[in-house]
Every structure is written in C-alpha cells, then in structure tokens.
Design a protein around this motif. Sequence first.
Motif, PDB file in Angstrom:
ATOM      1  N   GLN A   1       0.815  -1.222   0.000  1.00 44.99           N
ATOM      2  CA  GLN A   1       0.000   0.000   0.000  1.00 44.99           C
ATOM      3  C   GLN A   1       0.848   1.270   0.000  1.00 44.99           C
ATOM      4  O   GLN A   1       1.805   1.382   0.757  1.00 44.99           O
ATOM      5  CB  GLN A   1      -0.877  -0.044   1.260  1.00 44.99           C
ATOM      6  CG  GLN A   1      -1.882   1.070   1.405  1.00 44.99           C
ATOM      7  CD  GLN A   1      -2.769   0.787   2.622  1.00 44.99           C
ATOM      8  OE1 GLN A   1      -3.174  -0.342   2.872  1.00 44.99           O
ATOM      9  NE2 GLN A   1      -3.062   1.823   3.380  1.00 44.99           N
TER      10      GLN A   1
ATOM     11  N   VAL B   1      -1.137  -2.306  -2.910  1.00 47.99           N
ATOM     12  CA  VAL B   1      -2.083  -3.314  -2.418  1.00 47.99           C
ATOM     13  C   VAL B   1      -2.356  -3.073  -0.929  1.00 47.99           C
ATOM     14  O   VAL B   1      -1.414  -3.065  -0.120  1.00 47.99           O
ATOM     15  CB  VAL B   1      -1.512  -4.745  -2.606  1.00 47.99           C
ATOM     16  CG1 VAL B   1      -2.486  -5.784  -2.080  1.00 47.99           C
ATOM     17  CG2 VAL B   1      -1.166  -4.995  -4.070  1.00 47.99           C
TER      18      VAL B   1
ATOM     19  N   GLU C   1      -4.595  -5.413   4.225  1.00 44.28           N
ATOM     20  CA  GLU C   1      -5.601  -6.441   4.496  1.00 44.28           C
ATOM     21  C   GLU C   1      -5.799  -7.367   3.288  1.00 44.28           C
ATOM     22  O   GLU C   1      -6.053  -8.559   3.453  1.00 44.28           O
ATOM     23  CB  GLU C   1      -6.913  -5.702   4.832  1.00 44.28           C
ATOM     24  CG  GLU C   1      -7.918  -6.492   5.605  1.00 44.28           C
ATOM     25  CD  GLU C   1      -7.495  -6.755   7.056  1.00 44.28           C
ATOM     26  OE1 GLU C   1      -6.528  -6.142   7.557  1.00 44.28           O
ATOM     27  OE2 GLU C   1      -8.143  -7.628   7.661  1.00 44.28           O
ATOM     28  N   THR C   2      -5.661  -6.810   2.084  1.00 40.99           N
ATOM     29  CA  THR C   2      -5.907  -7.608   0.869  1.00 40.99           C
ATOM     30  C   THR C   2      -4.944  -8.789   0.767  1.00 40.99           C
ATOM     31  O   THR C   2      -5.314  -9.858   0.284  1.00 40.99           O
ATOM     32  CB  THR C   2      -5.797  -6.703  -0.382  1.00 40.99           C
ATOM     33  OG1 THR C   2      -6.717  -5.635  -0.206  1.00 40.99           O
ATOM     34  CG2 THR C   2      -6.130  -7.442  -1.659  1.00 40.99           C
TER      35      THR C   2
ATOM     36  N   LEU D   1      -0.969  -9.444  -7.155  1.00 39.09           N
ATOM     37  CA  LEU D   1      -2.052  -8.504  -6.815  1.00 39.09           C
ATOM     38  C   LEU D   1      -1.776  -7.101  -7.328  1.00 39.09           C
ATOM     39  O   LEU D   1      -2.583  -6.202  -7.148  1.00 39.09           O
ATOM     40  CB  LEU D   1      -2.261  -8.469  -5.294  1.00 39.09           C
ATOM     41  CG  LEU D   1      -2.489  -9.817  -4.595  1.00 39.09           C
ATOM     42  CD1 LEU D   1      -2.710  -9.598  -3.099  1.00 39.09           C
ATOM     43  CD2 LEU D   1      -3.673 -10.557  -5.199  1.00 39.09           C
TER      44      LEU D   1
ATOM     45  N   LYS E   1      -6.615 -12.406   0.330  1.00 35.43           N
ATOM     46  CA  LYS E   1      -6.290 -13.225  -0.854  1.00 35.43           C
ATOM     47  C   LYS E   1      -5.550 -14.501  -0.464  1.00 35.43           C
ATOM     48  O   LYS E   1      -5.770 -15.562  -1.060  1.00 35.43           O
ATOM     49  CB  LYS E   1      -5.430 -12.413  -1.839  1.00 35.43           C
ATOM     50  CG  LYS E   1      -6.255 -11.406  -2.614  1.00 35.43           C
ATOM     51  CD  LYS E   1      -7.100 -12.140  -3.656  1.00 35.43           C
ATOM     52  CE  LYS E   1      -8.094 -11.216  -4.298  1.00 35.43           C
ATOM     53  NZ  LYS E   1      -9.095 -11.921  -5.125  1.00 35.43           N
TER      54      LYS E   1
END
Length: 215
Positions: free
Chosen positions: A101, A130, A133-134, A126, A138
């Motif tokens: 991120q 990003v 949390e993703t 991804l 994932k």
Amino acid sequence: MHDDLYLALRQCIIDGDPEQAIELCQRALAAGIAALDAINEGLVPGLNHVGEQFAQGEMFLPDLVMAGEAMKAATAILEPAMQKAGARRETLGKVVLGTVQGDIHEIGKTLVGTMLSASGFEVHDLGVDVPFETFAVKARELNADVVGVSALLTTTMTGQKNVVEALERHGLRPRVKIVVGGAPVTRSWGEEIGADGYGEDALAAVALAKTLLGK
Ligand code: B1M
C-alpha cells in the motif's frame, strides 16, 4: 563479450526510450544472451543510474517515469524467454505477491513474480499499492503457501509490518510464510517485523520460497 549490447541496454533505460529497449532486447535474445543477464547487466544498471541522478537532483520525475516505461517495455520482451528457460510442470506452491500500500513501484515485484512462476510456483500477482488487508484476504481465499511483499520506499516498507499483522489477525500464521524484499529492505528489517525471510533479488526470493516450503 556482449559489453556493447549491455551498455546500449543501460543507455536506452537512461534515455527512457521504450522502442529502443524493445529492439535491443530482441537483439540480445537473438545473440543468445540470457534474459536475466540482459536485466542484471544492462537494464538494472541503467535504472540505478537514473535513480542516483534523481537523488542528486540531476534528473527529475519525468525521467524516472520514462525509465520505468522503457524498463517495462524491455521486460515484456524478455519475460517469455525467462518463463521458457525455467519451464517446468510441477507446482511448488502458491504465492500471493504484491507491492505494498502506498507504493507503485512494480518492476522488481514483477521480476520476482516471473522468476517464481518460471521456477514452478503458482503466482497470484495482486499488483501495486495493495492494501495490507488484501494480502491476508487473498492468501486465505487462494489457500496460499507464501505471501510476498515488495516495497521500494523507506516510507512504505513499514507497511510490510502491517501485512505481517494482517496475516496474524486472520489466523494465517505461521502456516503462511511471509517473504519481504525491495531496495530499502534488509534482512534485519525482515527479522524485526516477524517475516520468515528476506530476498535480496529475484533469484534469492525463489531460493528462499523453496527453502521455506521444504522444496
Ligand atoms: Co521511484 N524511487 N519514486 N519511481 N524509483 C526509487 C525507489 C528511489 C530509490 C530513487 C532515488 O531517489 N534514488 C526513491 C526512493 C527513496 C527512498 O525511499 N529511499 C524513489 C522515489 C523517491 C520515488 C517517488 C517518491 C518520486 C516522487 O514522486 N517524487 C515516487 C513514489 C511513487 C510511489 O510509489 N508512491 C516514485 C515513482 C517512481 C516511478 C513510478 C516514476 C518509477 C516506477 C515505475 C514502475 O515501477 N512502473 C520509479 C523508478 C523507476 C525508480 C527507480 C529509478 C528504479 C526502481 C526499479 O524498478 N528498479 C528507483 C531507484 C533504484 O532503485 N535504483 C526509484 C529495478 C528493479 C529490478 O529493482 O525494484 O529494487 P528493485 O527489485 C529488485 C530487488 O529489490 C528485489 O528483487 C528485484 C530484482 O532484483 N525485490 C524483491 C523487489 N521486490 C522484492 C520482493 C521480494 C524479494 C525481492 O519478495 C517478495
């Protein structure tokens, strides 16, 4: 032996010239140069030069952008060769990969993904920026074995710690292994944040993922 070509590859990145990059990469492959050598001996030194010039105020953001574009054009030509060189059928494990991120640097992360997949890992990239949390969401959804987190900025590498914490919150640790990397990242930083390992470059990341999964 291929010094002139390596120098030309370096220069096309400094010039931020995607067309020249494509042509030179095609020439390099035709001359029998391994894709990874073209990257490490030619293209990356070009990017490093641009990075240094940028840090010294001799080059500016548009130069960085153009160098990045030229590098992307070059790796698009080299990627199939890298995949082919490492082509194998056995799947060694699933990797969820992304740039953390707040960070949009994608070249190193993509290179790591290409090498992992060429070595037999199933890679779910991804992308960049990003959310912490993703990675966890994932990893759970895909039943991943490894989560790889790239960061290129001193201001975003701290986000790698947030990813470790997100995986812990989701109850995925210690089963899911975490590998961190990126230019400002060090082994001791990886240890400090509770990651399972640090990869200095794409090859090191592959070796590490294999070791962590006992392959
Ligand atoms: Co950026 N940038 N950039 N940039 N950029 C750096 C990183 C910087 C060092 C340049 C400098 O000042 N010398 C500097 C960071 C300073 C710092 O924090 N210490 C910087 C800056 C400041 C910025 C901006 C803030 C500039 C601005 O806007 N004022 C901005 C930030 C944007 C953001 O992310 N929010 C920014 C933007 C950009 C572009 C978008 C223009 C462009 C990226 C284009 C793209 O990716 N599509 C860009 C570029 C090209 C660079 C440099 C020149 C090159 C990065 C690169 O691709 N290297 C870079 C200077 C440099 O690194 N020499 C710089 C080649 C790549 C193969 O290496 O990514 O290190 P690398 O990956 C290696 C290893 O690190 C490792 O394996 C890879 C292969 O060997 N690795 C892993 C990487 N991820 C891994 C993950 C692993 C394991 C290993 O496991 C999961």
